[in-house]
Design a protein around this motif. Structure first.
Motif, PDB file in Angstrom:
ATOM      1  N   GLN A  38       0.843  -1.187   0.000  1.00  0.00           N
ATOM      2  CA  GLN A  38       0.000   0.000   0.000  1.00  0.00           C
ATOM      3  C   GLN A  38       0.881   1.241   0.000  1.00  0.00           C
ATOM      4  O   GLN A  38       1.895   1.281   0.705  1.00  0.00           O
ATOM      5  N   ASN A  39       0.496   2.237  -0.778  1.00  0.00           N
ATOM      6  CA  ASN A  39       1.207   3.521  -0.818  1.00  0.00           C
ATOM      7  C   ASN A  39       2.704   3.367  -1.086  1.00  0.00           C
ATOM      8  O   ASN A  39       3.526   4.051  -0.491  1.00  0.00           O
ATOM      9  N   GLY A  40       3.045   2.417  -1.949  1.00  0.00           N
ATOM     10  CA  GLY A  40       4.435   2.254  -2.354  1.00  0.00           C
ATOM     11  C   GLY A  40       5.328   1.525  -1.364  1.00  0.00           C
ATOM     12  O   GLY A  40       6.554   1.578  -1.477  1.00  0.00           O
ATOM     13  N   ALA A  41       4.727   0.842  -0.397  1.00  0.00           N
ATOM     14  CA  ALA A  41       5.535   0.133   0.610  1.00  0.00           C
ATOM     15  C   ALA A  41       4.856  -1.181   0.996  1.00  0.00           C
ATOM     16  O   ALA A  41       3.623  -1.307   0.931  1.00  0.00           O
ATOM     17  N   TYR A  42       5.664  -2.136   1.427  1.00  0.00           N
ATOM     18  CA  TYR A  42       5.114  -3.391   1.924  1.00  0.00           C
ATOM     19  C   TYR A  42       4.314  -3.129   3.195  1.00  0.00           C
ATOM     20  O   TYR A  42       4.724  -2.329   4.033  1.00  0.00           O
ATOM     21  N   THR A  43       3.186  -3.807   3.336  1.00  0.00           N
ATOM     22  CA  THR A  43       2.372  -3.646   4.538  1.00  0.00           C
ATOM     23  C   THR A  43       3.043  -4.307   5.747  1.00  0.00           C
ATOM     24  O   THR A  43       2.798  -3.897   6.878  1.00  0.00           O
ATOM     25  N   GLU A  44       3.858  -5.307   5.497  1.00  0.00           N
ATOM     26  CA  GLU A  44       4.634  -5.965   6.555  1.00  0.00           C
ATOM     27  C   GLU A  44       6.090  -6.044   6.098  1.00  0.00           C
ATOM     28  O   GLU A  44       6.562  -7.096   5.663  1.00  0.00           O
ATOM     29  N   PRO A  45       6.820  -4.929   6.202  1.00  0.00           N
ATOM     30  CA  PRO A  45       8.182  -4.900   5.656  1.00  0.00           C
ATOM     31  C   PRO A  45       9.161  -5.859   6.332  1.00  0.00           C
ATOM     32  O   PRO A  45      10.125  -6.281   5.711  1.00  0.00           O
ATOM     33  N   GLU A  46       8.891  -6.237   7.544  1.00  0.00           N
ATOM     34  CA  GLU A  46       9.830  -7.090   8.284  1.00  0.00           C
ATOM     35  C   GLU A  46       9.504  -8.581   8.195  1.00  0.00           C
ATOM     36  O   GLU A  46      10.252  -9.402   8.717  1.00  0.00           O
ATOM     37  N   ILE A  47       8.393  -8.929   7.522  1.00  0.00           N
ATOM     38  CA  ILE A  47       8.005 -10.340   7.460  1.00  0.00           C
ATOM     39  C   ILE A  47       9.074 -11.139   6.716  1.00  0.00           C
ATOM     40  O   ILE A  47       9.670 -10.669   5.756  1.00  0.00           O
ATOM     41  N   THR A  48       9.328 -12.341   7.201  1.00  0.00           N
ATOM     42  CA  THR A  48      10.300 -13.221   6.549  1.00  0.00           C
ATOM     43  C   THR A  48       9.568 -14.170   5.609  1.00  0.00           C
ATOM     44  O   THR A  48       8.339 -14.330   5.693  1.00  0.00           O
ATOM     45  N   ILE A  49      10.315 -14.825   4.753  1.00  0.00           N
ATOM     46  CA  ILE A  49       9.707 -15.803   3.851  1.00  0.00           C
ATOM     47  C   ILE A  49       9.075 -16.948   4.642  1.00  0.00           C
ATOM     48  O   ILE A  49       8.013 -17.451   4.271  1.00  0.00           O
ATOM     49  N   ASP A  50       9.687 -17.333   5.761  1.00  0.00           N
ATOM     50  CA  ASP A  50       9.115 -18.395   6.591  1.00  0.00           C
ATOM     51  C   ASP A  50       7.781 -17.971   7.195  1.00  0.00           C
ATOM     52  O   ASP A  50       6.830 -18.754   7.232  1.00  0.00           O
ATOM     53  N   GLU A  51       7.706 -16.724   7.652  1.00  0.00           N
ATOM     54  CA  GLU A  51       6.450 -16.216   8.218  1.00  0.00           C
ATOM     55  C   GLU A  51       5.373 -16.100   7.137  1.00  0.00           C
ATOM     56  O   GLU A  51       4.206 -16.423   7.379  1.00  0.00           O
ATOM     57  N   MET A  52       5.774 -15.656   5.952  1.00  0.00           N
ATOM     58  CA  MET A  52       4.823 -15.551   4.840  1.00  0.00           C
ATOM     59  C   MET A  52       4.315 -16.942   4.451  1.00  0.00           C
ATOM     60  O   MET A  52       3.129 -17.128   4.188  1.00  0.00           O
ATOM     61  N   ALA A  53       5.212 -17.923   4.437  1.00  0.00           N
ATOM     62  CA  ALA A  53       4.817 -19.297   4.102  1.00  0.00           C
ATOM     63  C   ALA A  53       3.844 -19.853   5.141  1.00  0.00           C
ATOM     64  O   ALA A  53       2.894 -20.567   4.787  1.00  0.00           O
ATOM     65  N   LYS A  54       4.053 -19.517   6.404  1.00  0.00           N
ATOM     66  CA  LYS A  54       3.128 -19.972   7.453  1.00  0.00           C
ATOM     67  C   LYS A  54       1.748 -19.370   7.253  1.00  0.00           C
ATOM     68  O   LYS A  54       0.738 -20.058   7.399  1.00  0.00           O
ATOM     69  N   LYS A  55       1.693 -18.084   6.916  1.00  0.00           N
ATOM     70  CA  LYS A  55       0.404 -17.436   6.667  1.00  0.00           C
ATOM     71  C   LYS A  55      -0.302 -18.074   5.472  1.00  0.00           C
ATOM     72  O   LYS A  55      -1.466 -18.444   5.550  1.00  0.00           O
ATOM     73  N   GLY A  56       0.407 -18.169   4.347  1.00  0.00           N
ATOM     74  CA  GLY A  56      -0.183 -18.752   3.145  1.00  0.00           C
ATOM     75  C   GLY A  56      -0.523 -20.216   3.332  1.00  0.00           C
ATOM     76  O   GLY A  56      -1.566 -20.691   2.873  1.00  0.00           O
ATOM     77  N   GLY A  57       0.355 -20.935   4.006  1.00  0.00           N
ATOM     78  CA  GLY A  57       0.117 -22.348   4.262  1.00  0.00           C
ATOM     79  C   GLY A  57      -1.111 -22.583   5.123  1.00  0.00           C
ATOM     80  O   GLY A  57      -1.882 -23.515   4.880  1.00  0.00           O
ATOM     81  N   ALA A  58      -1.318 -21.727   6.102  1.00  0.00           N
ATOM     82  CA  ALA A  58      -2.495 -21.859   6.974  1.00  0.00           C
ATOM     83  C   ALA A  58      -3.778 -21.674   6.159  1.00  0.00           C
ATOM     84  O   ALA A  58      -4.753 -22.407   6.348  1.00  0.00           O
ATOM     85  N   ILE A  59      -3.766 -20.715   5.253  1.00  0.00           N
ATOM     86  CA  ILE A  59      -4.944 -20.474   4.405  1.00  0.00           C
ATOM     87  C   ILE A  59      -5.186 -21.672   3.489  1.00  0.00           C
ATOM     88  O   ILE A  59      -6.312 -22.166   3.385  1.00  0.00           O
ATOM     89  N   MET A  60      -4.109 -22.150   2.831  1.00  0.00           N
ATOM     90  CA  MET A  60      -4.254 -23.312   1.935  1.00  0.00           C
ATOM     91  C   MET A  60      -4.693 -24.557   2.694  1.00  0.00           C
ATOM     92  O   MET A  60      -5.510 -25.331   2.205  1.00  0.00           O
ATOM     93  N   SER A  61      -4.140 -24.756   3.878  1.00  0.00           N
ATOM     94  CA  SER A  61      -4.489 -25.917   4.682  1.00  0.00           C
ATOM     95  C   SER A  61      -5.986 -25.921   5.002  1.00  0.00           C
ATOM     96  O   SER A  61      -6.660 -26.941   4.864  1.00  0.00           O
ATOM     97  N   GLN A  62      -6.490 -24.760   5.374  1.00  0.00           N
ATOM     98  CA  GLN A  62      -7.905 -24.649   5.710  1.00  0.00           C
ATOM     99  C   GLN A  62      -8.794 -24.791   4.471  1.00  0.00           C
ATOM    100  O   GLN A  62      -9.793 -25.499   4.491  1.00  0.00           O
ATOM    101  N   MET A  63      -8.430 -24.125   3.388  1.00  0.00           N
ATOM    102  CA  MET A  63      -9.259 -24.141   2.184  1.00  0.00           C
ATOM    103  C   MET A  63      -9.312 -25.494   1.497  1.00  0.00           C
ATOM    104  O   MET A  63     -10.348 -25.899   0.978  1.00  0.00           O
ATOM    105  N   PHE A  64      -8.153 -26.190   1.473  1.00  0.00           N
ATOM    106  CA  PHE A  64      -8.041 -27.384   0.645  1.00  0.00           C
ATOM    107  C   PHE A  64      -7.754 -28.667   1.426  1.00  0.00           C
ATOM    108  O   PHE A  64      -7.431 -29.693   0.825  1.00  0.00           O
TER     109      PHE A  64
END
Length: 173
Positions: A38-64
Motif C-alpha cells: 500500500q502507498n508504495g511500501a510493503y504492509t509488513e516490511p519485516e516479514i520473513t519468507i518463513d512467516e509468509m509461508a506460514k500465513k499462506g500455508g495456513a490459508i491453503m491448509s484450511q481451504m483445501f
C-alpha cells in the motif's frame, strides 16, 4: 490476452482491480496485491519468507484440507520464485504455471528460439505438446499429482488446480 497477474510477494492471483496494491502516487501496483503493498511500501516490511509461508500455508491448509506442514512447505516453494523473495521476477509457464528458472525449462518457438511464455513440457517448436488438451482434462491430469504430493483429498486438489489454471492465459478464455 493479458498475462496473468500474481502478487510477487505472496503469490495471490490478482484478477480484479481491488486485488492490486497501490504505489506512492496512488496508481495501481503491477507487482503486488493490496494485502502486501500500500502507498508504495510493503504492509509488513519485516516479514520473513518463513512467516509468509506460514500465513499462506495456513490459508491453503484450511481451504483445501492439506496437512499443515505440507501446505507451509508448498507455500514456501511457491514464494521462492516471486520477485520479493527471489530478487527478480522469474517467468512462469502460461499453460501449467511452472516457474522457468533454467534455460532448459523454456519451451521453443518454430525458429528454435526460447519461448518467453511457455515451458518445455507444454510447448515445443511453436506448438503446444498437447494442443487438444482442455482445461477440464488438465485438471483431471494435474489434480491427482497435486493430491498425492500434498497428501490432500482429490476433490480439493481438483478445486485448487482448476482455480489456479483459470488465472493462466492459456485457460483464461
Amino acid at each position: 490476452m493479458e498475462k496473468a497477474k500474481t502478487c510477487q510477494s505472496c503469490g495471490m492471483p490478482m484478477a480484479k482491480e481491488s486485488d492490486f496494491g497501490t504505489e506512492k502516487d496512488g496508481s495501481r501496483s503491477e507487482d503486488y496485491c493490496t494485502y502486501c503493498y500500500q502507498n508504495g511500501a510493503y504492509t509488513e516490511p519485516e516479514i520473513t519468507i518463513d512467516e509468509m509461508a506460514k500465513k499462506g500455508g495456513a490459508i491453503m491448509s484450511q481451504m483445501f484440507e492439506i496437512p499443515s506442514e505440507n501446505a507451509v512447505n508448498f507455500a514456501k516453494e511457491q514464494l521462492f520464485v516471486l520477485k520479493r523473495w527471489a530478487g527478480l521476477e522469474i517467468p512462469s509457464c502460461e499453460s501449467c504455471g511452472m516457474p522457468m528458472k533454467e534455460e532448459s525449462e523454456f519451451g521453443t518457438e518454430n525458429d528454435g528460439s526460447k519461448s518467453t511464455r511457455y515451458c518445455t513440457y507444454c510447448y515445443q517448436e511453436g506448438e503446444f505438446t498437447e494442443p487438444e488438451l482442455t482445461k477440464e482434462e488438465a485438471v483431471s491430469k494435474y489434480a491427482p499429482m497435486m493430491a498425492e504430493h500434498l497428501k490432500m483429498p482429490l476433490d480439493k486438489a481438483k478445486v485448487m488446480v482448476e482455480s489456479y489454471l483459470t488465472t493462466l492465459p492459456r485457460w483464461n478464455n
